[in-house]
Motif scaffolding. Structure first.
Motif, PDB file in Angstrom:
ATOM      1  N   MET B  52     -10.258   1.688  15.327  1.00 36.25           N
ATOM      2  CA  MET B  52     -11.160   0.537  15.407  1.00 36.25           C
ATOM      3  C   MET B  52     -11.998   0.581  16.690  1.00 36.25           C
ATOM      4  O   MET B  52     -13.091   0.005  16.741  1.00 36.25           O
ATOM      5  N   LEU B  72     -18.892  -4.495  10.985  1.00 34.77           N
ATOM      6  CA  LEU B  72     -17.822  -5.477  11.180  1.00 34.77           C
ATOM      7  C   LEU B  72     -16.804  -5.397  10.045  1.00 34.77           C
ATOM      8  O   LEU B  72     -15.591  -5.367  10.274  1.00 34.77           O
ATOM      9  N   VAL B  75     -14.722  -2.143  10.342  1.00 34.19           N
ATOM     10  CA  VAL B  75     -13.710  -2.148  11.398  1.00 34.19           C
ATOM     11  C   VAL B  75     -12.591  -3.135  11.035  1.00 34.19           C
ATOM     12  O   VAL B  75     -11.413  -2.898  11.277  1.00 34.19           O
ATOM     13  N   GLN B  76     -12.977  -4.228  10.405  1.00 28.93           N
ATOM     14  CA  GLN B  76     -11.968  -5.185   9.957  1.00 28.93           C
ATOM     15  C   GLN B  76     -11.041  -4.547   8.921  1.00 28.93           C
ATOM     16  O   GLN B  76      -9.826  -4.740   8.951  1.00 28.93           O
ATOM     17  N   ASP B  77     -11.617  -3.781   8.005  1.00 28.89           N
ATOM     18  CA  ASP B  77     -10.791  -3.073   7.025  1.00 28.89           C
ATOM     19  C   ASP B  77      -9.774  -2.179   7.722  1.00 28.89           C
ATOM     20  O   ASP B  77      -8.636  -2.051   7.301  1.00 28.89           O
TER      21      ASP B  77
END
Lengths: 250, 318, 96
Positions: B52, B72, B75-77
């Motif tokens: 990340m 976003l 990176v959240q995944d």
């Protein structure tokens, strides 16, 4: 173009833009994986809102400016967000306090904006209000957890609220665009939201065992483009690519 | 349990795996199976969350709002995938905190690729295209691995990750169709990420310590060298579409093998990075450990609050 | 290391649409049930995967022991009379 409407939309959207940007700084650095995911979600919601508003604003401007032109190519004095949302992620208590103090306003605001006679704005508000009621639930829960958690977290939350309280009054200041839009039945009369806001926020803080600050002097200026020094740095990152590589597509 | 009993259990266990039966958390398993799985799954989880950082670093600077939300979400995944994998690992009787501890003290490894810096926006493209591309090659076979919770986590990961590589490729494509400056930026990113991506598929088969056992347990379906060849063969034509040059003068199509021949990988660099001396190793660990330490009072507060509320509830019930 | 205990583990069950049962989706950590629900929403339904979520703290689940699978499940294998195919009915009989 309707200048007042254009400025009015920017006034709303800039709050989401700058707050989304602040939350985006935290991705990968949250206190737990779960919280990290939650904050990123809020950031995503906010940027989604920004895109709807700016696409609409672009249409109103009618000169081909894109959502990105509006988001990234204005000068520092042209950003209209409230000072509250540009305050830094000093620690997680500040992140949560900033979020909560804004969410409580944002939710009430969108509730009213749904009634706008401008159908695009009311449609956007309709979609956003669901997202923001979740944000408010998330942030108010965390205010209580931190406020009524450990001694250390209580102190940190109290400090954050004490520091950020001075930026709350500005939420209810009307700009020229605000006044004009209220008159046309498009905008929300934010002065009417103030009493309920402080009442509600105080209730949550009380439940969180946080003392409601009692201060006489409030900071203002964001709506007129007079910001804290933090904004410049936010814009330096937000605009970096567009400034360093002008007129390119990404 | 006697040695004989264990032997017979092990025999049954191996037969189950051969029959393609899944192993579930409470099933008997050889200690080595458990340990190997903890090592591999946690390494995988660590890679997601350290991964990340290089991309997270560009969220605030993404060049457009569309790119910003895509990044976003991606990176959240990765946080989500780390979470799924830690959860799978926890079914083997080790807590997430213990796994973090191993990461933070340098006892556990993560994918070395994330020890390279993300310097320009084009790196977001190259990471998605190459690093996620290589990761997918590694991961798809794991959807069928023998350990149930790992296989299930991987199914979810693979399903969600399908947009990641496309997202990266699209960034590259846009740059390559853009100005000369943009194309140069894309080529520079390819130059820097190409070799680390090849290394990402692991040491050559003769140097790989875990391959044989891992094949048996279906933790691995192909050897590192096979995976690497697959990656190169599928990526070179993609670079052609972009109009970029793979930075390997020895790269050429081998008609006989129906595959690309490629140049020597700098394994000294690989081991240097694996051993903690890559350009960003220290920085990455500092970021992870820092986030964890700064979060401690937050996690404690939430727990204290939960306990307080629980106690109140119980008091009311009396 | 923290002096206070860690966030416990929760198991997450999601109903993907009305008419379907809740299915086990995975687990996560949370300090309390409310947080577990919120986290589950963000972790397991960010792609529109659900319409309802159940969370239960993992320690409250009692699981059968695979070692007892013989006595638990094998006795059901030969009770073929519980299945319709056990019964002979002439082909000309319809709707049965």
């Amino acid at each position: 173009m309707n200048n007042n409407l254009y400025n009015y939309i920017l006034g709303i959207a800039d709050n989401s833009l700058i707050l989304g940007q602040r939350l985006g700084e935290l991705t990968g650095h949250g206190p737990s994986l779960e919280t990290d995911i939650a904050c990123t979600n809020i950031s995503l919601d906010l940027f989604g809102q920004v895109r709807s508003y700016f696409q609409y604003a672009g249409k109103i401007a009618g000169d081909g400016r894109s959502e990105d032109d509006i988001a990234m190519l204005r000068k520092e004095r042209d950003y209209k967000n409230v000072l509250l949302v540009e305050q830094p992620n000093t620690n997680f208590a500040y992140t949560i306090a900033r979020q909560f103090l804004f969410d409580a306003y944002h939710l009430a605001f969108l509730g009213e904006l749904q009634k706008s006679t401008d159908l695009t704005l009311s449609a956007i508000a309709n979609k956003c209000v669901k997202e923001v009621s979740y944000h408010e639930r998330f942030s108010s829960d965390w205010v209580k957890r931190l406020g009524d958690g450990t001694e250390e977290s209580h102190q940190k939350m109290q400090n954050a609220i004490d520091d950020l309280w001075t930026y709350t009054d500005e939420l209810f200041h009307q700009t020229e665009a605000d006044k004009a839009m209220v008159e046309e039945g498009i905008g929300v009369d934010i002065t009417q939201l103030k009493d309920n806001y402080y009442k509600y926020v105080s209730e949550v803080l009380e439940e969180a065992t946080i003392e409601v600050p009692d201060i006489k002097y409030f900071q203002k200026g964001g709506k007129q483009g007079i910001h804290t020094e933090h904004l410049g740095y936010i814009l330096a990152e937000l605009q970096y690519m567009q400034r360093a590589y002008p007129n390119m597509e990404w | 349990m006697s040695e004989e009993q264990i032997k017979s259990l092990e025999k049954q266990f191996n037969e189950r795996i051969e029959r393609d039966e899944k192993i579930e958390p409470k099933d008997w398993m050889p200690e080595k199976y458990r340990k190997t799985h903890i090592r591999q799954i946690s390494q995988h989880a660590h890679s997601e969350i350290v991964g990340m950082l290089p991309e997270g670093n560009w969220i605030t600077r993404a060049p457009s709002l569309r790119r910003k939300v895509a990044l976003l979400a991606k990176v959240q995944d990765e946080a989500g995938h780390g979470l799924y994998l830690y959860s799978a690992c926890e079914t083997l009787g080790v807590s997430r905190n213990e796994l973090y501890e191993q990461l933070h003290t340098g006892k556990a490894k993560y994918s070395s690729i994330f020890n390279y810096p993300a310097l320009t926006w084009a790196d977001m493209g190259a990471i998605g295209w190459l690093v996620d591309g290589a990761a997918i090659i590694n991961q798809v076979p794991l959807c069928n691995t023998s350990y149930g919770p790992y296989a299930r986590a991987m199914i979810r990961v693979c399903k969600e990750e399908s947009f990641h590589q496309r997202q990266g490729f699209e960034i590259m494509l846009k740059l390559c169709n853009g100005t000369p400056e943009q194309k140069e930026m894309a080529q520079d990113a390819l130059n820097r990420w190409w070799w680390p991506s090849l290394m990402m598929l692991g040491p050559t088969d003769d140097k790989s310590v875990h391959t044989e056992q891992s094949m048996k347990w279906k933790l691995k379906r192909k050897t590192n060298d096979e995976l690497r060849q697959q990656f190169i063969d599928q990526t070179v034509p993609q670079a052609d579409v972009l109009g970029l040059t793979i930075p390997d003068s020895d790269l050429k199509w081998n008609e006989e093998r129906q595959s690309y021949d490629f140049g020597e990988i700098d394994w000294d660099e690989f081991w240097q990075v694996v051993k903690g001396h890559g350009p960003m190793n220290k920085e990455r660990m500092k970021a992870r450990v820092g986030a964890w330490q700064r979060g401690e009072w937050v996690r404690d507060a939430a727990m204290a609050y939960a306990d307080k509320k629980q106690a109140e509830k119980e008091k009311q019930a009396v | 290391m923290s002096k206070i205990k860690n966030w416990p583990l929760w198991e997450i069950f999601v109903r993907s649409k009305n008419g379907l049962e809740h299915r086990h989706f995975g687990s996560l950590h949370a300090a309390d049930a409310e947080m577990a629900l919120e986290n589950a929403r963000d972790v397991y339904t960010r792609r529109n995967e659900g319409v309802s979520i159940w969370v239960v703290e993992s320690k409250h689940i009692t699981a059968s022991n695979p070692e007892n699978n013989g006595e638990l499940f094998e006795p059901a294998q030969d009770k073929v009379y519980r299945h319709p195919t056990f019964y002979d009915v002439p082909d000309e009989v319809k709707h049965m």
